[in-house]
Design an enzyme around this catalytic site. Sequence first.
Site, short mmCIF file in Angstrom:
data_model
loop_
_atom_site.label_atom_id
_atom_site.label_comp_id
_atom_site.label_asym_id
_atom_site.label_seq_id
_atom_site.Cartn_x
_atom_site.Cartn_y
_atom_site.Cartn_z
N ILE A 189 32.40 51.22 52.68
CA ILE A 189 33.69 50.22 52.64
C ILE A 189 33.63 48.98 53.87
O ILE A 189 34.68 48.33 54.00
CB ILE A 189 35.02 51.04 52.84
CG1 ILE A 189 34.73 51.61 54.31
CG2 ILE A 189 35.10 52.11 51.74
CD1 ILE A 189 35.88 52.64 54.63
N HIS B 227 34.11 53.02 46.54
CA HIS B 227 35.42 53.37 47.62
C HIS B 227 36.02 52.12 48.21
O HIS B 227 36.87 52.36 48.88
CB HIS B 227 34.78 54.38 48.58
CG HIS B 227 34.04 55.73 48.12
ND1 HIS B 227 33.29 56.31 48.87
CD2 HIS B 227 34.38 56.23 47.05
CE1 HIS B 227 32.75 57.56 48.04
NE2 HIS B 227 33.56 57.43 46.62
N CYS C 51 49.80 44.32 49.85
CA CYS C 51 51.09 44.95 50.22
C CYS C 51 51.53 45.86 48.88
O CYS C 51 51.25 45.54 47.97
CB CYS C 51 52.21 43.67 50.25
SG CYS C 51 53.95 44.47 50.13
N THR D 254 22.79 58.51 52.23
CA THR D 254 23.83 59.12 51.60
C THR D 254 23.61 60.57 51.50
O THR D 254 22.47 61.12 51.22
CB THR D 254 24.46 58.88 50.34
OG1 THR D 254 25.26 59.69 49.79
CG2 THR D 254 23.05 58.56 49.31
N ASN E 260 16.26 59.08 53.17
CA ASN E 260 17.44 59.64 54.20
C ASN E 260 16.98 60.60 55.04
O ASN E 260 15.88 61.23 54.99
CB ASN E 260 18.19 60.75 53.09
CG ASN E 260 19.65 60.79 53.38
OD1 ASN E 260 20.58 59.62 53.60
ND2 ASN E 260 20.23 61.92 53.69
N ILE F 155 16.42 54.04 57.62
CA ILE F 155 16.51 53.27 56.30
C ILE F 155 16.07 51.70 56.49
O ILE F 155 15.36 50.85 56.02
CB ILE F 155 17.73 53.54 55.38
CG1 ILE F 155 17.31 52.78 54.20
CG2 ILE F 155 18.96 52.86 56.16
CD1 ILE F 155 18.41 53.05 52.80
P1 CNA Z 1 27.64 60.66 54.91
O1 CNA Z 1 28.20 61.86 54.07
O2 CNA Z 1 28.10 60.77 56.20
O3 CNA Z 1 25.93 60.95 54.71
C1 CNA Z 1 25.19 59.89 55.54
C2 CNA Z 1 23.64 60.16 55.23
O4 CNA Z 1 23.07 59.39 55.74
C3 CNA Z 1 23.43 61.52 56.10
O5 CNA Z 1 22.78 62.30 55.21
C4 CNA Z 1 22.40 61.20 57.24
O6 CNA Z 1 21.23 62.00 57.25
C5 CNA Z 1 21.95 59.89 56.73
N1 CNA Z 1 21.50 58.61 57.54
C6 CNA Z 1 22.24 58.41 58.68
N2 CNA Z 1 21.72 57.45 59.14
C7 CNA Z 1 20.63 56.82 58.63
C8 CNA Z 1 19.46 56.16 58.62
N3 CNA Z 1 19.61 55.19 59.59
N4 CNA Z 1 18.74 56.03 57.73
C9 CNA Z 1 18.32 57.00 56.87
N5 CNA Z 1 19.47 58.04 56.65
C10 CNA Z 1 20.54 57.87 57.51
O7 CNA Z 1 27.80 59.53 54.21
P2 CNA Z 1 27.99 59.22 52.60
O8 CNA Z 1 27.95 57.91 52.25
O9 CNA Z 1 26.90 60.18 51.74
O10 CNA Z 1 29.46 59.88 52.17
C11 CNA Z 1 30.35 59.15 51.39
C12 CNA Z 1 31.59 58.55 52.38
C13 CNA Z 1 31.36 58.28 53.64
C14 CNA Z 1 32.03 57.63 51.58
O11 CNA Z 1 33.38 57.82 51.06
C15 CNA Z 1 32.24 56.53 52.51
O12 CNA Z 1 33.32 55.51 52.33
C16 CNA Z 1 32.18 56.98 53.99
N6 CNA Z 1 31.81 56.25 55.13
C17 CNA Z 1 31.47 54.67 54.81
C18 CNA Z 1 31.14 54.02 56.05
C19 CNA Z 1 30.92 52.67 55.90
O13 CNA Z 1 31.59 51.90 55.12
N7 CNA Z 1 29.91 52.18 56.64
C20 CNA Z 1 30.95 54.80 57.20
C21 CNA Z 1 31.31 56.14 57.45
C22 CNA Z 1 31.95 56.92 56.35
#
Ligand code: CNA
Length: 243
Positions: A105, A121, A129, A193, A216, A234
Amino acid sequence: MNENIQKLQEWIDGSENIVFFGGAGVSTESKIPDFRSTDGLYNQKYKYPPETIISHSFYKRNPEEFFRFYKDKMLYPDAEPNAAHLKLAELEKAGKLKAVVTQNIDGLHQKAGSETVYELHGSVLRNYCEICGASYDLDYVVNYDGVPKCNQPGCHGTVKPDVVLYEEGLNGMTIDAAVRAIAAADMLIIGGTSLTVYPAAGFVDYYRGNKLVLINRDETPMDYRANLIIRDKIGEVFSAIKV
Ligand code: CNA
């Protein structure tokens, strides 16, 4: 270059309809914490669990607490795209990558120059608003003291981020476009993810090719589906890729 990254490079070189599907791990190297890593949001202590706070019912019931958490933990106005965002934008400009499908997001793919981005998302950059629909940017929300309110004459509606909260549905048109892109892809790169948040995680099922790459740090429930697994950061992986 290690063997896996070399294989990724070869597959990218031989593909012309690549789709990238990513999550919070794409932005951790831009210093935005993810949810499920050991130092992620879900492993820190709050008065309520984050899943509860960022749900629609909590937002309605307790907007003060919602916005306190949201502003403190989910907004990173100064974050910059990292090597993964930038390389994906370059691949799109080169005509190889057709879409980025993201659960994030934070708007960093667009900031890096990507144009076709399906934000499953939503985005913290858009805010509306709830009463009159007036739109507001991120700065308005960041700088508003407390629950952001509409400033249109006679309106005092709450300004809601265009972010899909738990208990809310995804935008149908965005789902449709994302699924079509994935179904048409000759290569699907999934990265950063945990593949545990549905319905987004289920989108992998629409890919029909045999170049499914999973980049990942931790294992995911879909590892068995991947044709190539890379367990490195990544941003570092993409900085090794030549367009
Ligand atoms: P998650 O469930 O937090 O998973 C993140 C994954 O990324 C994990 O499996 C980690 O091992 C892996 N990971 C973390 N850093 C690295 C890296 N540098 N290189 C490779 N792998 C890495 O997050 P998901 O996105 O799977 O879950 C979905 C949610 C999280 C969504 O609804 C998002 O909106 C939400 N979210 C978004 C943000 C953002 O916009 N940046 C931040 C935090 C959460």
